[in-house]
Design a protein around this motif. Structure first.
Motif, PDB file in Angstrom:
ATOM      1  N   HIS A   1      -5.893   4.537   7.043  1.00  0.00           N
ATOM      2  CA  HIS A   1      -7.291   4.564   7.440  1.00  0.00           C
ATOM      3  C   HIS A   1      -7.686   6.020   7.673  1.00  0.00           C
ATOM      4  CE1 HIS A   1     -10.681   3.399  10.388  1.00  0.00           C
ATOM      5  NE2 HIS A   1     -11.089   3.193   9.148  1.00  0.00           N
ATOM      6  N   LEU A   2      -8.521   6.550   6.799  1.00  0.00           N
ATOM      7  CA  LEU A   2      -8.809   7.981   6.812  1.00  0.00           C
ATOM      8  C   LEU A   2      -9.431   8.480   8.116  1.00  0.00           C
ATOM      9  CD1 LEU A   2     -10.069   8.422   3.136  1.00  0.00           C
ATOM     10  CD2 LEU A   2      -7.798   8.890   4.074  1.00  0.00           C
ATOM     11  N   PRO A   3     -10.381   7.762   8.750  1.00  0.00           N
ATOM     12  CA  PRO A   3     -10.987   8.299   9.974  1.00  0.00           C
ATOM     13  C   PRO A   3      -9.987   8.560  11.099  1.00  0.00           C
ATOM     14  CG  PRO A   3     -12.361   6.572   9.077  1.00  0.00           C
ATOM     15  CD  PRO A   3     -11.086   6.555   8.286  1.00  0.00           C
ATOM     16  N   CYS A   4      -8.960   7.718  11.234  1.00  0.00           N
ATOM     17  CA  CYS A   4      -8.005   7.926  12.330  1.00  0.00           C
ATOM     18  C   CYS A   4      -6.641   8.393  11.845  1.00  0.00           C
ATOM     19  CB  CYS A   4      -7.857   6.650  13.172  1.00  0.00           C
ATOM     20  SG  CYS A   4      -7.000   5.282  12.339  1.00  0.00           S
ATOM     21  N   GLY A   5      -6.387   8.311  10.549  1.00  0.00           N
ATOM     22  CA  GLY A   5      -5.131   8.783   9.987  1.00  0.00           C
ATOM     23  C   GLY A   5      -3.972   7.829  10.124  1.00  0.00           C
TER      24      GLY A   5
ATOM     25  N   ALA B   1      -5.719   0.287  14.767  1.00  0.00           N
ATOM     26  CA  ALA B   1      -5.394   1.505  15.509  1.00  0.00           C
ATOM     27  C   ALA B   1      -6.601   2.089  16.228  1.00  0.00           C
ATOM     28  CB  ALA B   1      -4.792   2.542  14.572  1.00  0.00           C
ATOM     29  N   CYS B   2      -7.775   2.131  15.555  1.00  0.00           N
ATOM     30  CA  CYS B   2      -8.933   2.796  16.160  1.00  0.00           C
ATOM     31  C   CYS B   2     -10.116   1.862  16.404  1.00  0.00           C
ATOM     32  CB  CYS B   2      -9.394   3.961  15.287  1.00  0.00           C
ATOM     33  SG  CYS B   2     -10.067   3.476  13.676  1.00  0.00           S
ATOM     34  N   ASP B   3      -9.992   0.594  16.002  1.00  0.00           N
ATOM     35  CA  ASP B   3     -11.008  -0.434  16.246  1.00  0.00           C
ATOM     36  C   ASP B   3     -12.322  -0.157  15.510  1.00  0.00           C
ATOM     37  OD1 ASP B   3     -11.156  -2.951  17.541  1.00  0.00           O
ATOM     38  OD2 ASP B   3     -12.606  -2.155  18.964  1.00  0.00           O
ATOM     39  N   THR B   4     -12.277   0.588  14.431  1.00  0.00           N
ATOM     40  CA  THR B   4     -13.473   0.861  13.628  1.00  0.00           C
ATOM     41  C   THR B   4     -13.609  -0.192  12.538  1.00  0.00           C
ATOM     42  OG1 THR B   4     -13.220   3.237  13.985  1.00  0.00           O
ATOM     43  CG2 THR B   4     -14.605   2.552  12.140  1.00  0.00           C
TER      44      THR B   4
ATOM     45  N   ASP C   1     -16.750   1.132   1.982  1.00  0.00           N
ATOM     46  CA  ASP C   1     -16.942   2.395   2.709  1.00  0.00           C
ATOM     47  C   ASP C   1     -15.900   3.466   2.374  1.00  0.00           C
ATOM     48  OD1 ASP C   1     -14.712   1.568   4.098  1.00  0.00           O
ATOM     49  OD2 ASP C   1     -15.755   1.180   5.981  1.00  0.00           O
ATOM     50  N   HIS C   2     -14.924   3.127   1.531  1.00  0.00           N
ATOM     51  CA  HIS C   2     -13.961   4.116   1.006  1.00  0.00           C
ATOM     52  C   HIS C   2     -13.214   4.867   2.122  1.00  0.00           C
ATOM     53  CE1 HIS C   2     -15.848   3.293  -2.802  1.00  0.00           C
ATOM     54  NE2 HIS C   2     -17.012   3.718  -2.356  1.00  0.00           N
ATOM     55  N   THR C   3     -12.926   4.161   3.205  1.00  0.00           N
ATOM     56  CA  THR C   3     -12.170   4.798   4.276  1.00  0.00           C
ATOM     57  C   THR C   3     -10.683   4.444   4.221  1.00  0.00           C
ATOM     58  OG1 THR C   3     -12.613   2.989   5.835  1.00  0.00           O
ATOM     59  CG2 THR C   3     -14.168   4.834   5.796  1.00  0.00           C
ATOM     60  N   LEU C   4     -10.285   3.635   3.242  1.00  0.00           N
ATOM     61  CA  LEU C   4      -8.879   3.311   3.073  1.00  0.00           C
ATOM     62  C   LEU C   4      -8.338   4.051   1.865  1.00  0.00           C
ATOM     63  CD1 LEU C   4      -8.697  -0.538   3.712  1.00  0.00           C
ATOM     64  CD2 LEU C   4      -8.279   1.319   5.315  1.00  0.00           C
ATOM     65  N   GLU C   5      -7.183   4.657   2.047  1.00  0.00           N
ATOM     66  CA  GLU C   5      -6.517   5.390   0.965  1.00  0.00           C
ATOM     67  C   GLU C   5      -5.152   4.770   0.742  1.00  0.00           C
ATOM     68  OE1 GLU C   5      -6.203  10.010   0.314  1.00  0.00           O
ATOM     69  OE2 GLU C   5      -4.630   9.378   1.707  1.00  0.00           O
ATOM     70  N   GLY C   6      -4.835   4.508  -0.516  1.00  0.00           N
ATOM     71  CA  GLY C   6      -3.522   3.954  -0.816  1.00  0.00           C
ATOM     72  C   GLY C   6      -3.587   2.950  -1.939  1.00  0.00           C
ATOM     73  N   GLY C   7      -2.617   2.073  -1.978  1.00  0.00           N
ATOM     74  CA  GLY C   7      -2.524   1.077  -3.034  1.00  0.00           C
ATOM     75  C   GLY C   7      -1.114   0.532  -3.064  1.00  0.00           C
ATOM     76  N   PHE C   8      -0.566   0.378  -4.261  1.00  0.00           N
ATOM     77  CA  PHE C   8       0.774  -0.178  -4.378  1.00  0.00           C
ATOM     78  C   PHE C   8       1.802   0.691  -3.666  1.00  0.00           C
ATOM     79  CE2 PHE C   8      -0.566  -2.494  -8.403  1.00  0.00           C
ATOM     80  CZ  PHE C   8      -0.462  -3.750  -7.812  1.00  0.00           C
ATOM     81  N   GLY C   9       2.682   0.020  -2.920  1.00  0.00           N
ATOM     82  CA  GLY C   9       3.799   0.683  -2.262  1.00  0.00           C
ATOM     83  C   GLY C   9       5.060   0.561  -3.101  1.00  0.00           C
ATOM     84  N   PRO C  10       6.224   0.802  -2.481  1.00  0.00           N
ATOM     85  CA  PRO C  10       7.488   0.832  -3.244  1.00  0.00           C
ATOM     86  C   PRO C  10       7.806  -0.465  -3.987  1.00  0.00           C
ATOM     87  CG  PRO C  10       7.779   1.803  -1.076  1.00  0.00           C
ATOM     88  CD  PRO C  10       6.412   1.194  -1.074  1.00  0.00           C
TER      89      PRO C  10
END
Length: 289
Positions: free
Chosen positions: A260-264, A125-128, A134-143
């Motif tokens: 991705h936390l920086p771009c949401g 999405a943001c090409d970063t 770097d702990h910029t990903l939030e989440g884990g197991f889905g449904p």
């Protein structure tokens, strides 16, 4: 995009199905050669030290899974060709971290800039650039996510002969159902023996054996945390997850979900060229001798 495969509720999710399919060295080698132009049975026999019986079985399995179309030879489907990012990430990791290969790995050149490159994992999405640390990903197991549903079915895999292994250590990481689960747990921050056993829900003997294997490979350190080599496997993991969830969908929803936390935006893996920064696409990745 061609039709994805629907997975029944409560059964193995996209990760478990994909590890069962691609966590096999012969399948990876067959896909590698297909991406390099192999289309006929004799092409693979000429390029790989593989028996007729094993090759026929793997081609049948990959065809039934929708990665090849059978006609005048074997043609990669969109699903099969889409595996290129997984193969490229494996190629780069083995090239950097596995010094002793039975065959010399070719260099990689980006056709657009004409320079050697390494693939860089980025947010689509943001090409970063995204790193495991770097702990910029939030989440884990889905449904549809759980340890039990993400572990592939137990299968007996024939490892290739010693001179076949372009992916010897990758296969050790994702070609064993418990190693794959343990690597996944390590990337989610697990580093205690008791927590590994809880996640894998298997015997202490099995957990100890897999930990010894990953420590011997240099992927886990003495504290059971991922080493630099282990952390560098992150692009392989994320490209594999991305491929899995594009082509296999459980009734309840995704197995893994990240933001991705920086771009949401919801995180989807992409690869950029380390030399010019442009987005990599399959046709522009050129192996050189």
């Amino acid at each position: 995009m061609t039709e994805h495969t629907a997975l029944p509720a409560g059964q193995r999710n996209a990760i478990g199905v994909t590890l069962g399919l691609l966590g096999d060295e012969w399948s990876l080698l067959i896909l590698r050669e297909a991406l390099l132009g192999a289309t006929r049975f004799v092409d693979w026999r000429a390029r790989l030290p593989i028996s007729n019986a094993v090759l026929a079985a793997r081609l049948q399995r990959l065809t039934e899974a929708g990665l090849f179309l059978r006609g005048n030879g074997y043609r990669l489907t969109e699903r099969g060709a889409d595996s290129w990012s997984v193969l490229l990430s494996i190629w780069a990791w083995e090239d950097r971290w596995v010094p002793s290969h039975p065959e010399r790995l070719p260099d990689r050149v980006h056709r657009l800039c004409g320079k050697p490159f390494d693939p860089v994992l980025v947010c689509s999405a943001c090409d970063t650039a995204v790193l495991a640390t770097d702990h910029t990903l939030e989440g884990g197991f889905g449904p549809s996510g759980s340890w039990e549903r993400s572990v592939p079915e137990a299968t007996t895999r024939r490892r290739s002969a010693g001179d076949a292994g372009l992916f010897p250590e990758t296969t050790a990481l994702i070609g064993n159902r418990w190693s794959a689960a343990l690597v996944g747990a390590a990337f989610q921050g697990v580093h205690r023996f008791s927590d590994f056993q809880r996640c894998l829900n298997t015997s202490p003997t099995m957990v100890a054996d897999r930990i010894r294997t990953l420590c011997a490979l240099g992927v886990l350190g003495d504290d059971y945390r991922l080493t630099a080599k282990g952390l560098a496997f992150f692009p392989v993991v994320m490209c594999l997850v991305g491929w899995a969830q594009r082509w296999y969908r459980a009734a309840e929803g995704p197995a893994l979900s990240y933001r991705h936390l920086p771009c949401g935006a919801g995180f989807e893996a992409a690869l950029d060229c380390s030399s010019c920064g442009d987005r990599l696409v399959r046709k522009d990745v050129v192996p050189t001798s």
